[in-house]
Motif scaffolding. Structure first.
Motif, PDB file in Angstrom:
ATOM      1  N   LEU A  64       0.815  -1.208   0.000  1.00  0.00           N
ATOM      2  CA  LEU A  64       0.000   0.000   0.000  1.00  0.00           C
ATOM      3  C   LEU A  64       0.856   1.268   0.000  1.00  0.00           C
ATOM      4  O   LEU A  64       0.534   2.252  -0.651  1.00  0.00           O
ATOM      5  CB  LEU A  64      -0.923   0.021   1.225  1.00  0.00           C
ATOM      6  N   LEU A  65       1.963   1.222   0.735  1.00  0.00           N
ATOM      7  CA  LEU A  65       2.783   2.419   0.887  1.00  0.00           C
ATOM      8  C   LEU A  65       3.692   2.668  -0.308  1.00  0.00           C
ATOM      9  O   LEU A  65       3.819   3.787  -0.778  1.00  0.00           O
ATOM     10  CB  LEU A  65       3.650   2.307   2.140  1.00  0.00           C
ATOM     11  N   TYR A  66       4.332   1.611  -0.779  1.00  0.00           N
ATOM     12  CA  TYR A  66       5.332   1.805  -1.814  1.00  0.00           C
ATOM     13  C   TYR A  66       4.949   1.122  -3.116  1.00  0.00           C
ATOM     14  O   TYR A  66       5.755   1.085  -4.049  1.00  0.00           O
ATOM     15  CB  TYR A  66       6.691   1.275  -1.338  1.00  0.00           C
ATOM     16  N   GLY A  67       3.752   0.567  -3.175  1.00  0.00           N
ATOM     17  CA  GLY A  67       3.273  -0.062  -4.400  1.00  0.00           C
ATOM     18  C   GLY A  67       4.236  -1.067  -4.998  1.00  0.00           C
ATOM     19  O   GLY A  67       4.514  -1.047  -6.179  1.00  0.00           O
ATOM     20  N   GLY A  68       4.766  -1.950  -4.190  1.00  0.00           N
ATOM     21  CA  GLY A  68       5.640  -2.988  -4.725  1.00  0.00           C
ATOM     22  C   GLY A  68       7.084  -2.539  -4.895  1.00  0.00           C
ATOM     23  O   GLY A  68       7.930  -3.291  -5.344  1.00  0.00           O
ATOM     24  N   GLY A  69       7.367  -1.291  -4.525  1.00  0.00           N
ATOM     25  CA  GLY A  69       8.720  -0.762  -4.691  1.00  0.00           C
ATOM     26  C   GLY A  69       9.707  -1.327  -3.688  1.00  0.00           C
ATOM     27  O   GLY A  69      10.906  -1.352  -3.930  1.00  0.00           O
ATOM     28  N   THR A  70       9.195  -1.775  -2.553  1.00  0.00           N
ATOM     29  CA  THR A  70      10.093  -2.365  -1.568  1.00  0.00           C
ATOM     30  C   THR A  70       9.368  -3.516  -0.886  1.00  0.00           C
ATOM     31  O   THR A  70       8.150  -3.583  -0.903  1.00  0.00           O
ATOM     32  CB  THR A  70      10.547  -1.319  -0.531  1.00  0.00           C
ATOM     33  N   ARG A  71      10.128  -4.426  -0.329  1.00  0.00           N
ATOM     34  CA  ARG A  71       9.476  -5.578   0.297  1.00  0.00           C
ATOM     35  C   ARG A  71      10.363  -6.222   1.344  1.00  0.00           C
ATOM     36  O   ARG A  71      11.525  -5.871   1.468  1.00  0.00           O
ATOM     37  CB  ARG A  71       9.094  -6.592  -0.761  1.00  0.00           C
ATOM     38  N   VAL A  72       9.777  -7.171   2.079  1.00  0.00           N
ATOM     39  CA  VAL A  72      10.571  -7.930   3.044  1.00  0.00           C
ATOM     40  C   VAL A  72      11.167  -9.110   2.313  1.00  0.00           C
ATOM     41  O   VAL A  72      10.457  -9.804   1.600  1.00  0.00           O
ATOM     42  CB  VAL A  72       9.704  -8.546   4.154  1.00  0.00           C
ATOM     43  N   THR A  73      12.438  -9.344   2.506  1.00  0.00           N
ATOM     44  CA  THR A  73      13.043 -10.540   1.939  1.00  0.00           C
ATOM     45  C   THR A  73      13.602 -11.364   3.090  1.00  0.00           C
ATOM     46  O   THR A  73      14.238 -10.829   3.986  1.00  0.00           O
ATOM     47  CB  THR A  73      14.187 -10.172   0.973  1.00  0.00           C
ATOM     48  N   LEU A  74      13.310 -12.657   3.046  1.00  0.00           N
ATOM     49  CA  LEU A  74      13.814 -13.537   4.111  1.00  0.00           C
ATOM     50  C   LEU A  74      14.948 -14.401   3.590  1.00  0.00           C
ATOM     51  O   LEU A  74      14.919 -14.857   2.455  1.00  0.00           O
ATOM     52  CB  LEU A  74      12.685 -14.452   4.612  1.00  0.00           C
ATOM     53  N   PHE A  75      15.946 -14.570   4.425  1.00  0.00           N
ATOM     54  CA  PHE A  75      17.065 -15.436   4.083  1.00  0.00           C
ATOM     55  C   PHE A  75      17.316 -16.401   5.234  1.00  0.00           C
ATOM     56  O   PHE A  75      16.907 -16.140   6.368  1.00  0.00           O
ATOM     57  CB  PHE A  75      18.347 -14.615   3.866  1.00  0.00           C
ATOM     58  N   LYS A  76      18.048 -17.482   4.905  1.00  0.00           N
ATOM     59  CA  LYS A  76      18.519 -18.333   5.991  1.00  0.00           C
ATOM     60  C   LYS A  76      19.693 -17.617   6.630  1.00  0.00           C
ATOM     61  O   LYS A  76      20.574 -17.128   5.929  1.00  0.00           O
ATOM     62  CB  LYS A  76      18.976 -19.687   5.436  1.00  0.00           C
ATOM     63  N   ASN A  77      19.699 -17.570   7.931  1.00  0.00           N
ATOM     64  CA  ASN A  77      20.810 -16.937   8.628  1.00  0.00           C
ATOM     65  C   ASN A  77      21.903 -17.984   8.853  1.00  0.00           C
ATOM     66  O   ASN A  77      21.632 -19.177   8.845  1.00  0.00           O
ATOM     67  CB  ASN A  77      20.323 -16.379   9.969  1.00  0.00           C
ATOM     68  N   LYS A  78      23.146 -17.519   9.006  1.00  0.00           N
ATOM     69  CA  LYS A  78      24.219 -18.472   9.264  1.00  0.00           C
ATOM     70  C   LYS A  78      24.667 -18.309  10.700  1.00  0.00           C
ATOM     71  O   LYS A  78      24.816 -17.186  11.147  1.00  0.00           O
ATOM     72  CB  LYS A  78      25.389 -18.216   8.308  1.00  0.00           C
ATOM     73  N   PRO A  79      24.897 -19.353  11.454  1.00  0.00           N
ATOM     74  CA  PRO A  79      24.776 -20.748  11.052  1.00  0.00           C
ATOM     75  C   PRO A  79      23.332 -21.235  11.031  1.00  0.00           C
ATOM     76  O   PRO A  79      23.036 -22.228  10.383  1.00  0.00           O
ATOM     77  CB  PRO A  79      25.568 -21.492  12.142  1.00  0.00           C
ATOM     78  N   ARG A  80      22.456 -20.553  11.760  1.00  0.00           N
ATOM     79  CA  ARG A  80      21.063 -20.987  11.646  1.00  0.00           C
ATOM     80  C   ARG A  80      20.146 -19.825  11.983  1.00  0.00           C
ATOM     81  O   ARG A  80      20.589 -18.752  12.396  1.00  0.00           O
ATOM     82  CB  ARG A  80      20.785 -22.181  12.551  1.00  0.00           C
ATOM     83  N   GLY A  81      18.857 -20.025  11.804  1.00  0.00           N
ATOM     84  CA  GLY A  81      17.898 -18.969  12.067  1.00  0.00           C
ATOM     85  C   GLY A  81      17.464 -18.274  10.786  1.00  0.00           C
ATOM     86  O   GLY A  81      17.725 -18.759   9.682  1.00  0.00           O
TER      87      GLY A  81
END
Lengths: 360, 252
Positions: free
Chosen positions: A326-343
């Motif tokens: 709603l705020l940025y119309g797809g211009g920004t987003r949350v991206t998730l990654f695997k953290n090292k060593p875990r999480g």
């Protein structure tokens, strides 16, 4: 996507008309074209005569209709038509009179002669044309105005709906968290009143900032981090040594404007789904780094992570996605990654905002 | 009369202390024979101490309270302690299980204690725990086991893409292309495997080599020859529907 009921103006509504430069120009051009048409259709009179008369009549009708529209406030269509028709006829008569006076002075240098039988015929003929063209053009202009008014109203309604939805999304606080906190405070109050008090203080601060900022469009990043810190303090009382956390907030990005309660849900997710389920707990680190045109915010935990079938939808992530959309119309987003060593490591890039905080 | 014993399992020490104190006033004869701070410890403690009553927090690190109760079913009376959660409370209520909702008030604890005492006096058995617990576990686990996240290699990281953000999957040699609004990613999982793992409510096979996210579809174009082509909301790609699957979109 969004579904809302648009408040369309009812067909029965008072006429509204705004005279703009564009419309004035349109009227003058139309007058000229009418003069040209009559000149071509009825050879024998001069174009200049037609032009002067046509402009006089056209402007007069426009003024009459314009005045009528501003005077009558009736929403009844029949009355509106009656008033406008009267205005068109009155405008025509006034315009023709004015026109013939102007013509006489301009071309012959004296008052026009009294109406003879022949000119009576010409009068009726001119009135017919004036009425016809006057009505068509008035109708056209008024309809165009109505269409653009409706569009403005619809856009306004759309904007309001988006704002309302944003506020609702911002205001979602989980009752679960509220009751958990109260539960811990109640448990602590007899045995460890000092810890209970610390927890209540953090909780009060959290509530205050959340309520104060929930309706703001944007807040400084430092304020969002205050919310996060208070939230983490509360969690730390509950989880004691199982939770360790760090927050990196460089001076340069403290005042960057961000939507409120955007980072906090990420932190909440990391605690709830990542660290809390682990017997040994873990670490949470929050980093805010200035990049060229965004602030990169990273929330990383060393929690249990997710497997591919983990239905970790929760309110948090969906909520953030919707708000970013709603705020940025797809211009920004949350991206998730695997953290090292875990999480899990969650990353949001927030575009730099000026203080007036307009997003769209 | 023999000594009644109980153990308390909750990850918050403060709550255990509080509960112990409250119980000592409300039920002085009850002996708290042990405490545990996580599910695994709770299981060991119950097996070792054989208490009459177990106060079990639902959400603990390690094994959950429900899992512990499932494993020790029949050995003790269980009182579940749950955070505020309408679904859990409904579930317990329906199955006539004993439970306490945080924050635990002394009023509520008094009632629970009374019920426990009555049960012990009448030696009433608790309801068929294993069956009931399996049912509750099912209602509380919202994920039906469908694939929710796609792990893709992204530079040196592994990115987790929620399946909801995928527009379509398409086979490409040994790999599968994952197309999202942001771009394309390659994964090793085959289309056939994805077809089995994805939620069929949301993802449809439209071709031998492709699976489409229904929610990402803008519309289906149909040519004069009857060939269907899928248009997406956020991306410009077009995807053909093979004849074998064209019946799926007949009503759209």
């Amino acid at each position: 996507m969004l579904k809302h009921q648009f408040a369309l103006p009812k067909y029965d509504s008072p006429i509204h008309f705004k005279l703009t430069l564009k419309k004035t120009f349109f009227i003058l051009v139309a007058n000229t074209l009418i003069a040209l048409f009559i000149f071509l259709a009825h050879s024998g009179n001069r174009f200049l005569e037609n032009f002067i008369l046509s402009q006089c009549i056209g402007i007069s009708i426009a003024l009459a209709v314009f005045t009528a529209v501003h005077v009558i406030k009736t929403p009844k269509l029949v009355l509106q038509v009656a008033f406008i028709t009267t205005a068109v006829i009155a405008g025509s008569v006034v315009g023709m009179t004015a026109g013939s006076i102007v013509l006489s002075f301009a071309l012959y240098g004296n008052m026009p002669p009294a109406l003879s039988g022949n000119s009576w015929q010409a009068f009726r003929f001119t009135l017919l044309y004036s009425g016809l063209f006057g009505s068509v053009i008035s109708y056209l202009l008024l309809s165009l105005q109505r269409i653009s008014d409706e569009r403005v109203q619809r856009l306004e309604a759309e904007k309001n709906a988006v704002v309302t939805e944003l506020k609702l999304l911002q205001a979602q606080m989980e009752p679960h968290f509220l009751f958990n906190t109260l539960s811990t405070v109640i448990s602590l109050i007899d045995g460890e009143p000092e810890r209970a008090r610390r927890m209540l203080e953090s909780f009060t601060a959290l509530l205050r900032v959340s309520f104060e900022t929930a309706l703001d469009e944007t807040i400084p990043l430092s304020r969002e981090m205050d919310i996060v810190k208070n939230y983490l303090e509360i969690c730390a009382v509950r989880m004691s040594s199982r939770l360790r956390y760090t927050i990196e907030l460089p001076e340069r990005v403290r005042d960057v404007q961000v939507p409120p309660l955007l980072i906090q849900p990420l932190v909440e997710n990391a605690i709830k789904h990542g660290l809390e389920p682990l017997i040994e707990g873990g670490e949470l680190s929050i980093r805010c780094e200035p990049e060229s045109d965004v602030v990169r915010i990273t929330v990383a935990d060393t929690g249990q992570g997710m497997n591919e079938n983990d239905g970790r939808k929760g309110v948090g992530l969906d909520n953030i996605r919707k708000r970013l959309q709603l705020l940025y119309g797809g211009g920004t987003r949350v991206t998730l990654f695997k953290n090292k060593p875990r999480g899990i490591k969650a990353v949001i890039d927030i575009p730099y905002e000026t203080n007036n905080g307009s997003h769209r | 009369m023999r000594q009644i014993t109980a153990v308390i399992a909750d990850d918050e020490e403060a709550l255990r202390t509080y509960l112990k104190k409250q119980l000592s006033t409300l039920w002085p004869e009850l002996l708290i024979s042990g405490e545990a701070g996580d599910g695994d410890a709770a299981l060991r403690l119950i097996e070792e101490r054989r208490p009459d009553i177990v106060f079990l927090d639902i959400k603990m690190p390690g094994l959950s309270g429900i899992e512990v109760a499932r494993k020790t079913a029949g050995t003790a009376m269980v009182v579940f302690i749950t955070a505020y959660n309408r679904y859990a409370v409904d579930a317990f209520e329906n199955e006539a299980l004993d439970y306490l909702v945080k924050p635990v008030t002394s009023e509520r604890l008094k009632k629970t204690v009374k019920r426990m005492k009555e049960r012990i006096l009448a030696s009433l058995p608790q309801p068929d725990l294993p069956g009931v617990l399996d049912k509750i576990l099912k209602t509380l686990q919202q994920s039906a086991g469908f694939l929710q996240w796609i792990n893709v290699k992204h530079k040196n990281d592994v990115q987790l893409i929620p399946v909801a953000e995928v527009c379509y999957f398409k086979a490409s040699d040994k790999y599968t292309i994952v197309r999202t609004r942001d771009g394309e990613f390659l994964i090793r999982k085959t289309i056939a495997a994805l077809g089995d793992e994805l939620d069929p409510e949301q993802f449809r096979r439209v071709h031998r080599s492709s699976i489409v996210n229904i929610n990402a579809v803008h519309r289906i174009d149909r040519s004069l020859g009857g060939t269907q082509t899928i248009r997406f909301k956020d991306i410009k790609d077009l995807l053909p529907v093979s004849r074998a699957y064209s019946h799926l979109f007949k009503q759209m």
